[in-house]
Design a protein around this motif. Structure first.
Motif, PDB file in Angstrom:
ATOM      1  N   PHE A 157      10.564 -14.024  -6.035  1.00 10.69           N
ATOM      2  CA  PHE A 157       9.821 -12.922  -5.879  1.00 10.69           C
ATOM      3  C   PHE A 157       9.091 -13.014  -7.259  1.00 10.69           C
ATOM      4  N   ILE A 158      10.044 -12.903  -8.321  1.00  8.07           N
ATOM      5  CA  ILE A 158       9.222 -13.042  -9.788  1.00  8.07           C
ATOM      6  C   ILE A 158       8.191 -14.102  -9.814  1.00  8.07           C
ATOM      7  N   LYS A 159       8.483 -15.398  -9.495  1.00 12.80           N
ATOM      8  CA  LYS A 159       7.532 -16.260  -9.682  1.00 12.80           C
ATOM      9  C   LYS A 159       6.393 -16.270  -8.715  1.00 12.80           C
ATOM     10  N   ARG A 160       6.386 -15.369  -7.592  1.00 14.76           N
ATOM     11  CA  ARG A 160       5.291 -15.133  -6.746  1.00 14.76           C
ATOM     12  C   ARG A 160       4.503 -13.701  -7.441  1.00 14.76           C
ATOM     13  N   LEU A 161       5.003 -12.934  -8.573  1.00 18.40           N
ATOM     14  CA  LEU A 161       4.183 -11.830  -8.989  1.00 18.40           C
ATOM     15  C   LEU A 161       2.737 -12.203  -9.441  1.00 18.40           C
ATOM     16  N   PRO A 162       2.643 -13.558 -10.134  1.00 21.42           N
ATOM     17  CA  PRO A 162       1.270 -13.490 -10.747  1.00 21.42           C
ATOM     18  C   PRO A 162       0.121 -13.633  -9.387  1.00 21.42           C
ATOM     19  N   THR A 163       0.648 -13.753  -8.112  1.00 14.72           N
ATOM     20  CA  THR A 163      -0.381 -13.959  -7.332  1.00 14.72           C
ATOM     21  C   THR A 163      -0.687 -12.588  -6.424  1.00 14.72           C
ATOM     22  N   LEU A 164       0.134 -11.702  -6.950  1.00 10.62           N
ATOM     23  CA  LEU A 164       0.054 -10.318  -6.161  1.00 10.62           C
ATOM     24  C   LEU A 164      -0.852  -9.052  -7.100  1.00 10.62           C
ATOM     25  N   SER A 165      -1.708  -8.754  -6.060  1.00 13.03           N
ATOM     26  CA  SER A 165      -2.528  -7.370  -6.481  1.00 13.03           C
ATOM     27  C   SER A 165      -1.982  -6.428  -6.443  1.00 13.03           C
ATOM     28  N   PRO A 166      -2.520  -5.195  -6.966  1.00 12.79           N
ATOM     29  CA  PRO A 166      -1.678  -3.960  -6.778  1.00 12.79           C
ATOM     30  C   PRO A 166      -1.479  -3.669  -5.258  1.00 12.79           C
ATOM     31  N   ALA A 167      -2.628  -4.045  -4.604  1.00 13.72           N
ATOM     32  CA  ALA A 167      -2.888  -3.873  -3.006  1.00 13.72           C
ATOM     33  C   ALA A 167      -1.787  -4.415  -2.312  1.00 13.72           C
ATOM     34  N   ASP A 168      -1.348  -5.771  -2.848  1.00 17.77           N
ATOM     35  CA  ASP A 168      -0.401  -6.677  -2.113  1.00 17.77           C
ATOM     36  C   ASP A 168       0.819  -6.285  -2.425  1.00 17.77           C
ATOM     37  N   TYR A 169       0.974  -5.788  -3.527  1.00 18.65           N
ATOM     38  CA  TYR A 169       2.503  -5.014  -4.105  1.00 18.65           C
ATOM     39  C   TYR A 169       2.741  -3.716  -2.894  1.00 18.65           C
ATOM     40  N   ARG A 170       1.719  -3.006  -2.757  1.00 19.96           N
ATOM     41  CA  ARG A 170       1.889  -1.787  -1.675  1.00 19.96           C
ATOM     42  C   ARG A 170       2.049  -2.067  -0.457  1.00 19.96           C
ATOM     43  N   GLN A 171       1.292  -3.436  -0.165  1.00 19.24           N
ATOM     44  CA  GLN A 171       1.778  -3.677   1.152  1.00 19.24           C
ATOM     45  C   GLN A 171       3.296  -4.338   1.504  1.00 19.24           C
ATOM     46  N   TRP A 172       3.833  -4.953   0.359  1.00 19.32           N
ATOM     47  CA  TRP A 172       5.325  -5.351   0.623  1.00 19.32           C
ATOM     48  C   TRP A 172       6.045  -3.993   0.556  1.00 19.32           C
ATOM     49  N   ASN A 173       5.586  -3.066  -0.352  1.00 17.66           N
ATOM     50  CA  ASN A 173       6.457  -1.944  -0.267  1.00 17.66           C
ATOM     51  C   ASN A 173       6.431  -1.064   1.010  1.00 17.66           C
TER      52      ASN A 173
END
Length: 288
Positions: A155-171
């Motif tokens: 998941f940490i390797k995936r972090l650079p591809t995530l926007s704040p909106a992406d992270y909220r969607q995961w959450n």
């Protein structure tokens, strides 16, 4: 003519400089000249020295670690859940601030996007598993399983591809379940390993309460000294001393003796077996 005179002069000069540096360092230490308050950042030279030492040390130990497939959706989902539970409090996430206590840590916990971009997966995994001395980065080896260490890495390797909106969607897609306990059970078939127990003693902070022979910082008198514990008649003043009872005590002392000052450290079963194996090697006389 002494052809070795320039060499002798150079050696003497280097030796004198080393002695002077040692004296200067001793003065700084003895008189408390270096401010260790976390409200003061590290000196620039010291910061970069520590960072270089860390990177070189990790590389020397992690370069040859085989990396499993990190693209499994299940692995990434589990890595997100673990990251939210254990990492975001210090490191933050896209659009998510670290918790207030993290602002007082020195060195400051880094945003994980740069290392996720630049570090090989094996290096990230190594740091997650073993932690880093002289920082607030803990070792997760004794808190999560090997699979979960790689899930976090993925998941940490995936972090650079995530926007704040992406992270909220995961959450939103993976809401907290309310069960925040770290998995603490491993197969119990493996017998206790003394060397693994010595490492686990450090990870579970045993030296913060007990005097333990051979353990750095193991000089606390909050709890009883552990030297000679294998030859004592009772464990915790209650249980007869046997390997089975030692495991019971390590796993949940409050269940054995509710008024004990020793808390339940949520020690995994195999770690408890390893710690017990190590404790039974401390058969010398207790320090006075």
């Amino acid at each position: 003519m002494d052809t070795y005179q320039p060499l002798r002069t150079a050696v003497a000069t280097v030796f004198a400089l080393v002695v002077l540096a040692a004296i200067a360092g001793g003065i700084v230490v003895y008189f408390g000249l270096y401010n260790v308050a976390a409200t003061h950042e590290h000196a620039n030279v010291l910061y970069h020295l520590l960072h270089t030492v860390m990177r070189r040390s990790v590389g020397a130990r992690a370069d040859d670690i085989p990396v499993p497939n990190l693209d499994s959706p299940h692995r990434l989902d589990n890595g997100f859940v673990l990251f939210r539970e254990h990492c975001v409090q210090c490191h933050g996430a896209p659009g998510v601030s670290p918790r207030a206590f993290a602002f007082g840590l020195r060195p400051a916990p880094p945003d994980l996007v740069p290392p996720a971009k630049d570090w090989p997966p094996s290096h990230l995994y190594w740091v997650i598993k073993y932690g880093v001395k002289m920082t607030a980065m803990p070792a997760w080896e004794y808190q999560v399983s090997e699979q979960e260490l790689w899930d976090l890495t993925a998941f940490i390797k995936r972090l650079p591809t995530l926007s704040p909106a992406d992270y909220r969607q995961w959450n939103t897609r993976l809401p907290p379940t309310g069960n925040t306990a770290v998995a603490n059970a491993l197969p119990s078939s493996r017998i206790g390993n003394v060397m693994a127990g010595r490492r686990a003693i450090d990870e579970y902070l045993c030296a913060t309460c007990h005097q333990i022979p051979g353990v750095v910082g193991g000089d606390s008198t909050v709890g009883p000294p552990l030297a000679g514990i294998g030859t004592r008649k009772y464990i915790g003043g209650t249980l007869s001393n046997s390997p089975e009872n030692m495991l019971r005590w390590l796993r949940d002392p409050q269940q054995v003796k509710p008024d004990s000052a020793m808390p339940n450290l949520h020690i995994r079963e195999q770690d408890a077996r390893d710690i017990a194996a190590y404790l039974y090697t401390l058969n010398q006389t207790s320090p006075q």
